[in-house]
Design a protein around this motif. Structure first.
Motif, mmCIF file in Angstrom:
data_model
loop_
_atom_site.group_PDB
_atom_site.id
_atom_site.type_symbol
_atom_site.label_atom_id
_atom_site.label_comp_id
_atom_site.label_asym_id
_atom_site.label_seq_id
_atom_site.Cartn_x
_atom_site.Cartn_y
_atom_site.Cartn_z
ATOM 1 N N CYS A 42 0.817 -1.229 0.000
ATOM 2 C CA CYS A 42 0.000 0.000 0.000
ATOM 3 C C CYS A 42 0.841 1.265 0.000
ATOM 4 O O CYS A 42 0.410 2.286 -0.471
ATOM 5 C CB CYS A 42 -0.951 0.015 1.200
ATOM 6 S SG CYS A 42 -0.145 0.250 2.787
ATOM 7 N N CYS A 50 5.037 -4.637 4.430
ATOM 8 C CA CYS A 50 6.427 -4.189 4.455
ATOM 9 C C CYS A 50 7.049 -4.290 5.849
ATOM 10 O O CYS A 50 8.129 -3.742 6.080
ATOM 11 C CB CYS A 50 6.490 -2.744 3.981
ATOM 12 S SG CYS A 50 5.612 -1.647 5.124
ATOM 13 N N CYS A 62 7.620 1.089 4.780
ATOM 14 C CA CYS A 62 7.188 2.064 3.782
ATOM 15 C C CYS A 62 7.018 3.440 4.407
ATOM 16 O O CYS A 62 6.890 4.433 3.704
ATOM 17 C CB CYS A 62 5.882 1.641 3.121
ATOM 18 S SG CYS A 62 4.429 1.735 4.192
HETATM 19 S S1 FES Z 1 3.322 -1.255 2.269
HETATM 20 FE FE1 FES Z 1 1.448 -1.356 3.312
HETATM 21 S S2 FES Z 1 2.064 -0.836 5.326
HETATM 22 FE FE2 FES Z 1 3.857 -0.545 4.211
#
Ligand code: FES
Ligand code: FES
Lengths: 156, 774
Positions: A42, A50, A62
């Motif tokens: 996301c 992540c 992220c």
């Molecule tokens: S990619 Fe979804 S929380 Fe980090």
């Protein structure tokens, strides 16, 4: 944009590279360190794909910049199994309980469960559900994942 | 709990057992290979400029500032890419259907928020995103058709060539067929149900890496896909290349559920642009794009009617269905909608039926396939049956018992135009699931709870679904089986697994077909250069289709091994039995795997070059019928509208299971997606056509705190297909929404609340309760 030096420990190894200040830790690990096990579902901190450990704490990579990890100790999913490849108890339980299908969310779950059981080795079902509510899985309906946490907690 | 309808198939070693998956090792340790993990020398990154308006004219696009940014290689617009389209059609429908428009980039007019307008190529994703902000598009906003329900009356056309925004429609038996039955009915149930837009939302977004090699005219595509061979065929047609010059590779795909079943507009753009840039081009969709532009499903309504005799016997049923197809549906949406009408009678004894379906454009994201794309038939029917039962003063379970088809009544005709139902067990799974719940005990518990001011409910949903279609394109699956000189086996199939466990499945099937240990079999999938054609993971087909392909390739391989063994055993091939890892003279009774004068192992026969056989399986049955009953119990907080699911039971029949873990995993995943659709997930648009749920903060997926523990009851009625196996991939997502909604409605029945609009969000339930005077 100017790159800054980043020096950190990743899965026990010292890594010295550079990164733009805006580069996320997730992208740094994936693109600069070749560690593609950390996935991005996301990029806004919601899905948990992540998740990794920074100084032992579960963190959404992220939402963290690589330069913020300078000097810190990072563990990714690639650093969870034993050096000989033996799966960790959490990984083995996920396999036993069919806790993964496509495997995209799996690294985030392995990291979150690892942190959860380290902090609370005998969690209740409610504590497990609460603890994993920030990790999304679209394949399993969470059934095998929840069973795996119970199994890992019982065998630990 | 497992019951078998007929004598079990002869014992095999791996089919039917909970074999751990071969995929798991790499995926658990971070060593999977998803499309975003692909790196190529000098690789460039693509990012789309997307429309901020639901409908607008594009007056001008100025890319000069973007192009001036260091690191930016190109900015492509429709004028650059669209003229390069050679042919654009999907194999499943062929080139002749009256397909809806599908330009790579928007040209002249944008038709939904997220419509791709330009493609920026830069040396990394960060720069590409910066450059997207610098592309200046001069839009002239126009009023949009934000809601398909206004499409026929708004006077605005999404596409000028489609009057009233009607993309097309189909109809089965007309209403006159059922009018007499409705006229004479003792009771008529008649409601219009509306289902909100929701979507597959795979955890891995869409993505693709495309590399053009100008020297050799070869195109290599790494894709997140359910259908590598279709990506190849589509890409070759799009660019006017020989399919043999296009190679599609995929190892791990992070969920698809229909969204990755065929290439979409962005995929077309990346394929077209790749020939214009000097290195491989990577596009990875971000989550906002995925929720805004990858497409929507489920958005539809239907006027549903059932006529009953005084004793509750169904006399006739009818549905008039209308679906939202957005601006750019993928693929042609009109034909697939027929299944809603065809399956509306469901697993019940319905003498007469009528149906129609209409597909309407709107200025929203395009409709695409999602796990059980026709599931609205079950939503409308099962909700209507509960409403009818309440109105007639009957228990919904009792009403169903009086009408549901049982196994010994099969084959049973479908009055809407489907071939007869067969080889399934609707009433049996219904009773199984109710027994697992202890329905009467729950009713007693519910009464006691109500007396104490708590509102519990139970809902059921029973459906029958056609799987593993014999329709031409989807009927085909190839397999190659190879014995290496040391006797190790490899099974090679198309693949397209996006969590479907196809690697484990075909290894189980191969090990059994040739009588070798599971660990002695490897599989190669997801590389069109080396795999035979197969139509991918769609339509709950892969279990049956790969069982057919592996079975036929194994027969061919056994014949070859018998030929090879013949001179060495001194008997003709037909006197040689190939099984349990060896070839031996029929009836000579050697023990497994050992060579002797009368028995040769596969390694003995393989020689230095190995042995190989291949086959293409074509499904013969038009469909294999899977069926299930979902039973759900819940508690509703009548102050907050919060629904807590208590027990969730699935009694199902997918025939003999190849791997019960995998079947249960498919059921669970589909069920939780259905629970999400019933209670949480909603692709909301405002009245101007702006999407309001384009992050995970607004688009609510089910999490560990909402999902119930799912209990499974298996019945195994074999189908007339390979191994008797039937499809298991989609059913969960079909059965869950009506079971959940019926449970919620049952909980709220003391208030006289009727649920006809989905989702049953807390706000929606509070509004219904308020309206009912609570
Ligand atoms: S990619 Fe979804 S929380 Fe980090
Ligand atoms: S296993 Fe596919 S998203 Fe969790």
């Amino acid at each position: 944009m100017a790159e800054l030096p980043v020096r950190l420990t990743v899965n026990g190894e010292t890594v010295e590279k550079t990164a733009e200040p805006r580069m996320t830790l997730a992208d740094f690990l994936r693109e600069r360190c070749g560690l593609t096990g950390t996935h991005l579902g996301c990029e806004h901190g919601a899905c948990g794909a992540c998740t990794l450990l920074v100084e032992g704490a579960a963190v959404r990579s992220c939402l963290m910049f690589a330069v913020q990890a300078d000097g810190l100790d990072v563990t990714t999913v690639e650093g969870i199994a034993a050096p000989d490849g033996t799966l960790s108890p959490v990984q083995a339980a996920m396999r036993d309980c069919h806790g993964l299908q496509c495997g995209f969310c799996t690294p985030g779950f392995v990291m979150s469960i690892t942190a959860l059981l380290r902090d609370n080795p005998k969690p209740t079902d409610e504590e497990i559900r609460e603890g994993l509510s920030g990790n999304f899985c679209r394949c399993t309906g969470y059934q095998g994942i929840l069973a795996a946490v119970h199994q890992a907690a019982e065998t630990a | 709990m497992t019951e078998t309808a007929t004598a079990p198939t002869p014992p095999t070693r791996y089919t039917g057992s909970r074999v751990p998956r071969v995929e798991d090792g790499r995926l658990l340790t971070g060593h999977g290979t998803f499309v975003d993990d692909i790196q190529r020398p000098g690789m460039l990154h693509a990012c789309f400029v997307r429309s901020p308006f639901a409908r607008a004219l594009i007056n001008e696009i100025d890319a000069s500032a973007a192009l001036a940014l260091p690191g930016v290689h190109a900015v492509f617009t429709a004028a650059d890419l669209n003229p390069d389209v050679h042919e654009q059609w999907y194999s499943s429908y062929g080139p002749k259907v009256p397909d809806t428009p599908r330009p790579p980039l928007a040209s002249g007019e944008v038709r939904f928020v997220g419509d791709p307008v330009a493609l920026v190529v830069a040396e990394n994703r960060y720069i590409a995103e910066d450059a997207v902000e610098l592309v200046e598009v001069d839009y002239e906003p126009l009023t949009a058709v934000a809601d398909y329900r206004d499409a026929q009356t708004s006077g605005i056309l999404v596409h000028p060539k489609y009057p009233n925004n009607v993309a097309g429609g189909l109809a089965g038996p007309p209403p006159q067929v059922v009018e007499a039955a409705f006229a004479s009915a003792a009771h008529i149930a008649d409601e219009t149900f509306y289902q909100q837009a929701y979507a597959p939302v795979p955890m891995e977004t869409r993505g693709m890496v495309v590399e053009w090699s100008a020297d050799t005219d070869e195109l290599t595509i790494w894709a997140a896909t359910q259908t590598p061979h279709e990506v190849r065929a589509f890409g070759a047609r799009l660019l006017g290349l020989e399919p043999e010059r296009v190679r599609v590779l995929m190892r791990d795909t992070g969920g698809g559920f229909g969204q990755k079943v065929v290439p979409m507009r962005e995929d077309m753009c990346v394929m077209l642009a790749a020939r214009k840039v000097p290195a491989a081009l990577k596009w990875i969709e971000d989550r906002r794009e995925n929720l805004m532009a990858a497409g929507q499903a489920r958005h539809e309504h239907g006027h549903a009617r059932i006529a009953f005799a005084a004793d509750g016997t169904i006399l006739a049923a009818g549905i008039e269905h209308t679906q939202d197809i957005g601006a750019y549906p993928t693929p042609w949406p009109v034909g697939a909608a027929a299944a809603v009408g065809l399956l509306f009678p469901g697993p019940y004894k319905v003498p007469l039926a009528s149906w129609s379906t209409t597909s309407l454009f709107s200025n929203t994201a395009g409709r695409h396939a999602y796990r059980g794309p026709w599931q609205f038939e079950s939503v409308a029917r099962e909700l209507l049956l509960d409403i009818a039962a309440r109105d007639m003063g009957l228990d919904p379970v009792e009403l169903r018992r009086r009408n549901m088809i049982s196994r010994d009544e099969l084959p049973y005709p479908n009055p809407a135009g489907m071939p007869p139902y067969d080889h399934s067990s609707p009433l049996e799974t219904f009773e199984l699931a109710l027994k697992m719940l202890d329905y009467d005990a729950f009713r007693a518990e519910q009464a006691a709870a109500r007396a104490a001011g708590r509102y519990l409910g139970v809902g059921t949903s029973t459906y029958i679904e056609p799987t593993a279609t014999g329709q031409e394109y989807y009927a085909c699956e190839g397999a190659v089986l190879r014995v290496a000189p040391d006797g190790r086996m490899t099974v090679i199939v198309n693949g397209g697994s996006s969590g479907n466990s196809l690697e484990t499945t075909v290894i189980q099937l191969t090990a059994d077909a040739l009588g070798v240990p599971f660990d002695n079999v490897d599989t190669i999938q997801g590389d069109t250069a080396v795999t035979p054609f197969g139509s991918g993971t769609a339509g709950s087909r892969s279990g049956s289709a790969t069982a057919g392909a592996v079975g036929e390739a194994a027969a061919a391989l056994r014949a070859k091994l018998a030929e090879l063994a013949s001179p060495r055993l001194g008997v003709p091939p037909e006197d040689i039995e190939v099984a349990d890892g060896r070839a031996q003279v029929r009836g000579s009774g050697q023990s497994s795997g050992q060579s002797s004068g009368q028995s040769l192992t596969y390694a003995d026969l393989a020689g230095p070059d190995g042995v190989e056989a291949s086959a293409t399986y074509t499904a013969k049955a038009p469909m294999l019928w899977s069926n299930a009953t979902h039973v759900c119990t819940c508690e509703v907080d009548v102050v907050t509208g919060k629904v807590t699911l208590l027990r969730y039971i699935v009694g199902e029949d997918v025939g003999p299971m190849i791997n019960p873990n995998i079947v249960e995993g498919q059921i669970a995943g589909g069920t939780v997606q259905g629970i999400g659709g019933a209670l949480l997930e909603h692709m909301v648009y405002d009245e101007d056509g702006n999407p309001l749920a384009s992050t995970f903060v607004d688009y609510l997926l089910p999490t560990t705190t909402e999902v119930p523990h799912i209990e499974y009851g298996h019945m195994e009625t074999p189908a007339p297909g390979p191994g008797g196996h039937k499809g298991a991939g989609e059913g969960g997502a079909i059965g869950a929404p009506p079971a959940v909604i019926n449970a919620v409605a049952d909980a709220l029945s003391p208030f006289g609340v009727k649920i006809t609009n989905l989702p049953a969000s807390p706000a929606a339930l509070v509004a219904l309760l308020t309206e009912a005077g609570h």
